[in-house]
Design a protein around this motif. Structure first.
Motif, mmCIF file in Angstrom:
data_model
loop_
_atom_site.group_PDB
_atom_site.id
_atom_site.type_symbol
_atom_site.label_atom_id
_atom_site.label_comp_id
_atom_site.label_asym_id
_atom_site.label_seq_id
_atom_site.Cartn_x
_atom_site.Cartn_y
_atom_site.Cartn_z
ATOM 1 N N THR A 81 -5.123 -0.779 -1.288
ATOM 2 C CA THR A 81 -4.405 -0.579 -2.551
ATOM 3 C C THR A 81 -5.354 -0.221 -3.689
ATOM 4 O O THR A 81 -4.962 0.431 -4.654
ATOM 5 C CB THR A 81 -3.586 -1.827 -2.950
ATOM 6 N N SER A 82 -6.626 -0.625 -3.571
ATOM 7 C CA SER A 82 -7.575 -0.353 -4.663
ATOM 8 C C SER A 82 -7.820 1.149 -4.845
ATOM 9 O O SER A 82 -8.327 1.565 -5.876
ATOM 10 C CB SER A 82 -8.889 -1.104 -4.437
ATOM 11 N N ALA A 83 -7.419 1.964 -3.860
ATOM 12 C CA ALA A 83 -7.550 3.418 -4.029
ATOM 13 C C ALA A 83 -6.505 3.955 -5.017
ATOM 14 O O ALA A 83 -6.662 5.058 -5.544
ATOM 15 C CB ALA A 83 -7.386 4.116 -2.684
ATOM 16 N N VAL A 122 -3.339 -5.499 10.434
ATOM 17 C CA VAL A 122 -4.488 -4.888 9.760
ATOM 18 C C VAL A 122 -4.116 -3.547 9.125
ATOM 19 O O VAL A 122 -4.374 -3.320 7.950
ATOM 20 C CB VAL A 122 -5.660 -4.723 10.761
ATOM 21 N N LEU A 123 -3.499 -2.667 9.910
ATOM 22 C CA LEU A 123 -3.176 -1.319 9.431
ATOM 23 C C LEU A 123 -1.806 -0.916 9.951
ATOM 24 O O LEU A 123 -1.375 -1.389 11.009
ATOM 25 C CB LEU A 123 -4.194 -0.308 9.980
ATOM 26 N N PHE A 176 -1.688 2.936 6.191
ATOM 27 C CA PHE A 176 -1.442 1.954 5.142
ATOM 28 C C PHE A 176 -2.119 0.651 5.559
ATOM 29 O O PHE A 176 -1.916 0.164 6.677
ATOM 30 C CB PHE A 176 0.059 1.762 4.942
ATOM 31 N N GLN A 177 -2.896 0.087 4.630
ATOM 32 C CA GLN A 177 -3.713 -1.075 4.983
ATOM 33 C C GLN A 177 -3.022 -2.384 4.609
ATOM 34 O O GLN A 177 -2.275 -2.444 3.632
ATOM 35 C CB GLN A 177 -5.068 -0.986 4.276
ATOM 36 N N HIS A 234 0.845 -1.197 0.000
ATOM 37 C CA HIS A 234 0.000 0.000 0.000
ATOM 38 C C HIS A 234 0.886 1.255 0.000
ATOM 39 O O HIS A 234 0.633 2.208 -0.750
ATOM 40 C CB HIS A 234 -0.921 -0.024 1.229
ATOM 41 N N ALA A 235 1.939 1.246 0.818
ATOM 42 C CA ALA A 235 2.832 2.410 0.905
ATOM 43 C C ALA A 235 3.556 2.641 -0.424
ATOM 44 O O ALA A 235 3.718 3.785 -0.867
ATOM 45 C CB ALA A 235 3.840 2.213 2.037
#
Ligand code: AMP
Ligand code: GLY
Length: 421
Positions: A39-41, A382-383, A364-365, A15-16
């Motif tokens: 990540t889908s964002a 999780v996060l 970050f997920q 994600h990062a």
């Protein structure tokens, strides 16, 4: 034309990296296999697992991927970079032969001996009885038993005495908890000192060091409890001075680059030596051939240069032409995990409070999933809440202030990340 980029993995690290890549004008679409709720964002999640090399190569062809940026450990030893390169994809990451630095501890130890890289004294065994005989021939004291192959971060068993070492051999070689990864074991001296994570962008010849990061591997405050994938990190590491960073470059990174090239498998990608600073000097605990998680979260928010431009230059063997700029600010990352992790835990809990986080703090997920009920937990870690500040103390205060605004059932996190720095 902006490049279409593939990432593989599903952690907060991916994600990062996706967040950082999205800031690059050189990057077009981003695809993340399999990705997570975060990540889908920034791109399109693909329902393909990290070890499914055929699936990844097919997707790269079908989706006309231009560039692969390796972040996680699983696909490289299975030849993803070799296969994608054949398919015409430019890759920043090691070939299967070069990834042995991480995927075979016995190979990495022998490599270090061949090239004079400081590491703990060791022996390698493929026979359980011979391994037990060796442990019994040693003084009854601390030893480390390591499964040779990738074992999701659980393959290194730090033992206090002979009985624990024999038990560790049983776990790896008789019970085979790590599967074939435990068919070969390395038994080594247990080092004492403090640990640091070095990272370097590598293009086969040139290596450019990242700032240092420190991670927290155990579940509990004060480094108690079980080993995990990592419960938090901060950067820059407090105790790394110029003399030590010069030693890492000269004694570790430069000989790795030269040795790998000389042996015919030049190292391209992120080299991440795990180091122990002992009273006797620097020692390599292990090599990773990818980015660290959760180190990457604290490092990406400090990177001012274009990550994609650096990795593309590395993939083209042109890192010597690149200058990488890092922020002077400090970063602290706190991992919010499911209660019970790294053993058993429940998932499916609704995550609340993400909308209350300060705009310049990143969440970050990792183990998250979008569901009809909203964002829910789907994994152990999780996060990661990552904040920056003028000092580590300021970044730490902001990370915890924001972390406590987020809730989900059974949430656990360490309270001492970057404390007392
Ligand atoms: P590894 O999977 O090799 O990174 O090992 C995981 C963790 O085990 C390291 O981060 C260290 O905390 C510990 N460890 C590994 N090797 C040694 C060693 N030779 N002496 C002391 N601790 C070790
Ligand atoms: N944080 C340690 C690792 O990524 O292996």
């Amino acid at each position: 034309m902006p490049d279409r980029v593939l990432l593989v993995g599903s952690g907060a690290r991916e994600h990062a990296v996706a967040w950082k890549l999205r800031q690059s004008p050189l990057v077009g679409e981003i695809f993340i296999a399999p990705g997570n709720g975060g990540t889908s964002a920034f791109g399109t999640n693909l329902a393909i697992q990290a070890k499914d090399i055929e699936g990844l190569v097919k997707a790269a062809r079908d989706l006309r991927i231009d560039f692969y940026l390796a972040t996680t450990d699983d696909p490289q030893p299975l030849g993803l970079v070799d296969r994608l390169t054949e398919a015409g994809v430019l890759c920043y990451g090691p070939t299967a032969a070069a990834a042995r630095l991480e995927s075979s501890k016995s190979w990495a130890k022998a490599f270090m001996v061949r090239h004079g890289i400081p590491t703990a004294p060791f022996e390698t065994f493929t026979d359980y009885r011979a391994a037990c005989g060796y442990v019994e021939s040693m003084p009854d004291g601390p030893l480390v038993v390591k499964a040779d192959g990738l074992a999701a971060g659980k393959g290194a068993m730090v033992c206090n005495d002979r009985a624990e070492a024999l038990n560790a051999l049983d776990i790896a070689m008789v019970r085979r908890d790590f599967g074939s990864a435990g068919d070969t074991v390395v038994i080594e001296e247990r080092l004492t000192g403090w640990e640091a994570s070095a990272h370097a962008f590598c293009d086969g010849k040139t290596a450019l060091m990242f700032p240092y990061a420190t991670d927290y591997k155990r579940t509990g405050d004060g480094d108690t409890g079980l080993n995990t994938g990592g419960m938090g990190s901060y950067s820059p590491s407090a105790a790394i001075d110029t003399a030590l960073s010069t030693a890492v470059e000269r004694q570790v990174v430069a000989p790795v680059m030269a040795g790998m090239a000389a042996e015919g498998h030049a190292f391209n990608g992120t080299l991440f030596p795990g180091l122990m600073v002992t009273p006797g000097g620097l020692r390599v605990i292990e090599f990773n051939a990818r980015m660290g998680d959760p180190e990457t979260q604290s490092l990406m928010v400090r990177l001012e240069s274009d990550l994609f431009a650096i990795c593309r230059a590395a993939a083209q063997g042109k890192l010597a032409d690149v200058t990488v700029r890092w922020s002077d600010r400090s970063a602290v990352s706190v991992v919010l995990a499911s209660g019970g992790y790294p053993a058993t835990y429940k998932v499916g809990y609704v995550i609340r409070g993400l909308d209350t986080v300060d705009p310049d703090v990143q969440v970050f997920q990792a183990g998250t999933k979008q569901a009809a009920r909203g964002l829910i937990t789907s994994g152990g870690r999780v996060l990661t809440v990552t904040a920056t500040g003028r000092t580590v103390a300021e970044a730490r205060a902001r990370a915890y202030d924001n972390a406590t605004r987020i809730t989900f059932a059974d949430m656990q996190y360490r309270k001492d990340i970057a404390a007392a720095i």
